[in-house]
Scaffold this motif. Sequence first.
Motif, PDB file in Angstrom:
ATOM      1  N   CYS A  49       0.844  -1.193   0.000  1.00 41.96           N
ATOM      2  CA  CYS A  49       0.000   0.000   0.000  1.00 41.96           C
ATOM      3  C   CYS A  49       0.884   1.250   0.000  1.00 41.96           C
ATOM      4  CB  CYS A  49      -0.888  -0.005   1.241  1.00 41.96           C
ATOM      5  SG  CYS A  49      -1.659   1.579   1.577  1.00 41.96           S
ATOM      6  N   CYS A  52       0.394   3.223   3.737  1.00 37.61           N
ATOM      7  CA  CYS A  52       0.952   2.787   5.009  1.00 37.61           C
ATOM      8  C   CYS A  52       2.029   1.722   4.856  1.00 37.61           C
ATOM      9  CB  CYS A  52      -0.164   2.251   5.911  1.00 37.61           C
ATOM     10  SG  CYS A  52      -0.984   0.802   5.223  1.00 37.61           S
ATOM     11  N   CYS A  88      -6.429  -1.774   0.776  1.00 41.68           N
ATOM     12  CA  CYS A  88      -5.869  -1.716   2.128  1.00 41.68           C
ATOM     13  C   CYS A  88      -6.988  -1.537   3.149  1.00 41.68           C
ATOM     14  CB  CYS A  88      -4.872  -0.559   2.212  1.00 41.68           C
ATOM     15  SG  CYS A  88      -4.174  -0.302   3.836  1.00 41.68           S
ATOM     16  N   GLU A  90      -6.754  -0.258   5.965  1.00 40.89           N
ATOM     17  CA  GLU A  90      -6.559   1.026   6.639  1.00 40.89           C
ATOM     18  C   GLU A  90      -6.854   2.203   5.710  1.00 40.89           C
ATOM     19  OE1 GLU A  90      -3.980   2.279  10.273  1.00 40.89           O
ATOM     20  OE2 GLU A  90      -5.108   0.487   9.780  1.00 40.89           O
ATOM     21  N   CYS A  91      -6.215   2.193   4.510  1.00 46.31           N
ATOM     22  CA  CYS A  91      -6.235   3.374   3.632  1.00 46.31           C
ATOM     23  C   CYS A  91      -7.255   3.258   2.503  1.00 46.31           C
ATOM     24  CB  CYS A  91      -4.865   3.616   3.028  1.00 46.31           C
ATOM     25  SG  CYS A  91      -3.501   3.363   4.142  1.00 46.31           S
TER      26      CYS A  91
HETATM   27 ZN   LIG Z   1      -2.564   1.348   3.656  1.00 44.12          ZN
END
Ligand SMILES: [Zn+2]
Length: 415
Positions: A49, A52, A88, A90-91
């Motif tokens: 990614c 991150c 991802c 998270e992102c």
């Molecule tokens: Zn990420």
Amino acid sequence: MGELNEFVDGLLNIEDPWKVADVTRTVDRDGRGEVRIRVEVPFGHTVRCSGCGRECKVRDRPNERTWRELDMVGNKTLIHARIPRSDCPECGVKQIGIPWARENSRFTLQMESFIMAMVRQMPVATAADQTGEVPNRIWRIAERYASDLVRTLDLSSVRKVGADEKCFSGRDSFLTVFADLDTHRIIFVTEGKDSGTVGKFKRFPAKHGGNTGNISDFSCDFGSAFISGIRKHFRFSGITCDRFHLVKMANEALNDTKCGELKLSVNRMKAKYLLLRNDRNISDGDRETRDRICRDNEILGIAYRLKESLCSLYSMGDLYSAEQHLKGWIQWARFTGMYHFVKLADTAERHTACILQWFTSRLTNAVLEGTNSMISQIKNRARGFHKAGSLISMCYIVSAQEKTDMYGRVCECRR
Ligand SMILES: [Zn+2]
């Protein structure tokens, strides 16, 4: 085909998980070959990614893109790839970074470095011609490279600065160049040649880890604009007027002095050569001839002695004797009433402190004279720059030349 892909993979040295998927070569009607290399992240591989750095699954591959790579044995070479987007947790969904090219560039890093190596040595138009690209694309690479150089400039150790002006196109277009006199590197270039350029320079070091308070000394020529600018913006810095400019002005005064009908035993060119040449660099015979010329032509003889006397200022052992010598010289020059030397005496009187500062700082603008010849070369190569910005970019690039090799790798400074 698998072996060829592996071979090209080895040549390109592309990072995992990228692999060469396909290599094709086509020949156009004029017999020019073109190699197309398709690279991909094989199915089932994870990607990193760009937000991150976490390893993620590939979501999709929506964008097909092409980059120009270094030619393979004279064949124009292109890399094609569909760039995966990572999924991802998270992102969210993000396009991954490309290891072989800068963002938004149509060229690989290797190709950009190669183009920059060309640009340092030849006009942009020639580099464009050699690579079969349009000049604007080459300029875009050069300008981006220059702005990277400026962004990463570290001015934390700058103590002594030389400033000089340079005419770049026509009579009214000037650049002012500031160089670090310790590292010999150009640190700031701006348009214009008035005292305002010093003001612009003042704001610059703070953005690059420097501190204007650390700049203890300036070296510049006798242009009053610089001196007044430095006095205004760097009140606590010493100013040294360049000794080579003073010697040059003395030679010009001698050259411009009208001495009437001359009695010469040699031709005019030779006489001029003997009078302007440094005494240390001529033979005994030439010295005798020169002394005879000075004896036979009274006015010329006085002008010659005025010039020599001013130049000998720099061989004075200490500040006090230099000061006495300069004061005496100014009186003598005025007493002779020779127009060009009286003018020079006025200049010397106005700048006495800056001339004598040399005995403390020992600074000269010799570094900038080197820079000037470099800028002249760039200018001549491009047959005059009409855009100041382009020339400014080239100044930074050529000045930093010694710091990187043709693959953009930083190497030891040769100086
Ligand atoms: Zn990420």
